[in-house]
Enzyme design. Structure first.
Site, PDB file in Angstrom:
ATOM      1  N   ASP A  26       0.821  -1.214   0.000  1.00 49.50           N
ATOM      2  CA  ASP A  26       0.000   0.000   0.000  1.00 49.50           C
ATOM      3  C   ASP A  26       0.862   1.274   0.000  1.00 49.50           C
ATOM      4  OD1 ASP A  26      -2.299   1.463   0.047  1.00 49.50           O
ATOM      5  OD2 ASP A  26      -2.714   1.172   2.172  1.00 49.50           O
ATOM      6  N   ASN A  74     -10.717  -2.361  -6.125  1.00 50.29           N
ATOM      7  CA  ASN A  74      -9.892  -1.538  -7.022  1.00 50.29           C
ATOM      8  C   ASN A  74     -10.571  -1.273  -8.370  1.00 50.29           C
ATOM      9  OD1 ASN A  74      -6.650  -2.847  -5.930  1.00 50.29           O
ATOM     10  ND2 ASN A  74      -7.829  -1.107  -5.197  1.00 50.29           N
TER      11      ASN A  74
HETATM   12  C1  FPP Z   1      -1.912   0.286  -3.215  1.00 45.63           C
HETATM   13  O1  FPP Z   1      -1.475   1.610  -3.371  1.00 45.63           O
HETATM   14  C2  FPP Z   1      -1.474  -0.546  -4.306  1.00 45.63           C
HETATM   15  C3  FPP Z   1      -2.280  -1.068  -5.257  1.00 45.63           C
HETATM   16  C4  FPP Z   1      -3.735  -0.816  -5.318  1.00 45.63           C
HETATM   17  C5  FPP Z   1      -1.753  -1.896  -6.343  1.00 45.63           C
HETATM   18  C6  FPP Z   1      -0.520  -2.716  -6.041  1.00 45.63           C
HETATM   19  C7  FPP Z   1       0.120  -2.931  -7.320  1.00 45.63           C
HETATM   20  C8  FPP Z   1       1.440  -2.862  -7.562  1.00 45.63           C
HETATM   21  C9  FPP Z   1       2.468  -2.709  -6.521  1.00 45.63           C
HETATM   22  C10 FPP Z   1       1.924  -2.934  -8.978  1.00 45.63           C
HETATM   23  C11 FPP Z   1       1.615  -4.214  -9.672  1.00 45.63           C
HETATM   24  C12 FPP Z   1       2.434  -5.332  -9.162  1.00 45.63           C
HETATM   25  C13 FPP Z   1       3.016  -6.241  -9.949  1.00 45.63           C
HETATM   26  C14 FPP Z   1       3.811  -7.324  -9.314  1.00 45.63           C
HETATM   27  C15 FPP Z   1       2.935  -6.204 -11.401  1.00 45.63           C
HETATM   28  P1  FPP Z   1      -2.567   2.745  -3.454  1.00 45.63           P
HETATM   29  O2  FPP Z   1      -2.746   3.108  -4.874  1.00 45.63           O
HETATM   30  O3  FPP Z   1      -3.812   2.312  -2.756  1.00 45.63           O
HETATM   31  O4  FPP Z   1      -1.849   3.889  -2.673  1.00 45.63           O
HETATM   32  P2  FPP Z   1      -2.550   5.033  -1.810  1.00 45.63           P
HETATM   33  O5  FPP Z   1      -3.285   4.344  -0.694  1.00 45.63           O
HETATM   34  O6  FPP Z   1      -1.390   5.837  -1.339  1.00 45.63           O
HETATM   35  O7  FPP Z   1      -3.453   5.781  -2.737  1.00 45.63           O
END
Ligand code: FPP
Length: 249
Positions: A26, A74
């Site tokens: 996250d 998501n």
């Molecule tokens: C949370 O950060 C992360 C996600 C919703 C996606 C996780 C995906 C990746 C790390 C990339 C894809 C992975 C691979 C292995 C191809 P957020 O967007 O919720 O962050 P925030 O809470 O700060 O808005």
């Protein structure tokens, strides 16, 4: 490899490593915002970090790693962000498929693969099939995953079996119920890591986390590195796991 990843003073006990680490990656969006960059840059950097953590897990000899890469919720994000995340996943699969092979990594998806566009589903199926026999580590990717949905789906499948007369309700126990979860054949996580300072589990592995040790860090996922990973594993090694029992010495 990034040299900053090599100079850690943390020494782990190889005999007390978790067998299964699960990670809620996250903070990509906030990391990008803090640098004045679009959210998608955070995901791009996040995917690079995921890659490093996957190979570090393999190097340490931890046999199961589960990454929460895309939740059911998501899908409610802006279309461009969803497209960027799916594109990163495709790039990851294309670029890393051979490395997974070389490193004996078995790739497995948990969640509703059928929610994804056909081409991505095909890629996911292809990599799952092609890596099926690898036995050094299981990389489990939670995609369009929701813990409540998983439990409800399991109940539906179980109810079908009862309706068909294949299972008697008397026989239902934890072991049998687990057969209907996405994680059949995967042991429960020993350690759950969540980055970015949020102190919740956000519908992740609700059934499987019952006795898991939790590690929360304020570090945003794009800044998570080998040193931070070793800190989490070290913290895990200091815990006394009692599984509801009492140990007297
Ligand atoms: C949370 O950060 C992360 C996600 C919703 C996606 C996780 C995906 C990746 C790390 C990339 C894809 C992975 C691979 C292995 C191809 P957020 O967007 O919720 O962050 P925030 O809470 O700060 O808005």
């Amino acid at each position: 490899m990034d040299s900053s990843l090599n100079n850690s003073n943390i020494i782990l006990d190889p005999l007390k490593l978790p067998q299964h680490v699960a990670i809620i990656m996250d903070g990509n969006g906030r990391w990008a915002k803090s640098k004045g960059l679009p959210r998608v840059y955070g995901h791009k950097k996040g995917a690079e970090v995921a890659k490093k953590i996957i190979y570090k897990t393999r190097e340490l000899g931890i046999p199961y790693l589960t990454l929460f890469a895309f939740s059911k919720e998501n899908w409610l994000r802006p279309k461009e962000e969803i497209e960027a995340l799916l594109e990163l996943l495709k790039i990851y699969l294309d670029a890393e498929f051979k490395e997974m092979e070389k490193n004996g990594i078995k790739f497995k998806v948990i969640g509703n693969k059928e929610d994804f566009p056909d081409d991505l589903q095909e890629k996911l199926n292809f990599v799952e099939r092609a890596t099926e026999k690898n036995d050094k580590m299981v990389l489990c990717m939670a995609l369009s995953y929701g813990g409540r949905a998983e439990i409800i789906e399991a109940i539906k499948k179980l109810a079908e079996k009862i309706k068909e007369g294949k299972i008697n309700p008397e026989e239902i126990n934890e072991k049998l119920f687990r057969k209907f979860l996405y994680t059949t054949d995967i042991p429960d996580p020993d350690l759950l890591i969540r980055t970015s300072g949020e102190l919740r589990i956000s519908n992740f592995l609700l059934f499987q986390l019952a006795y898991t040790e939790f590690y929360f860090t304020p570090v945003y996922w794009p800044d998570f590195n080998e040193e931070e990973y070793l800190k989490a594993l070290y913290s895990y090694q200091q815990r006394e796991r009692r599984f509801g029992r009492v140990y007297e010495f």
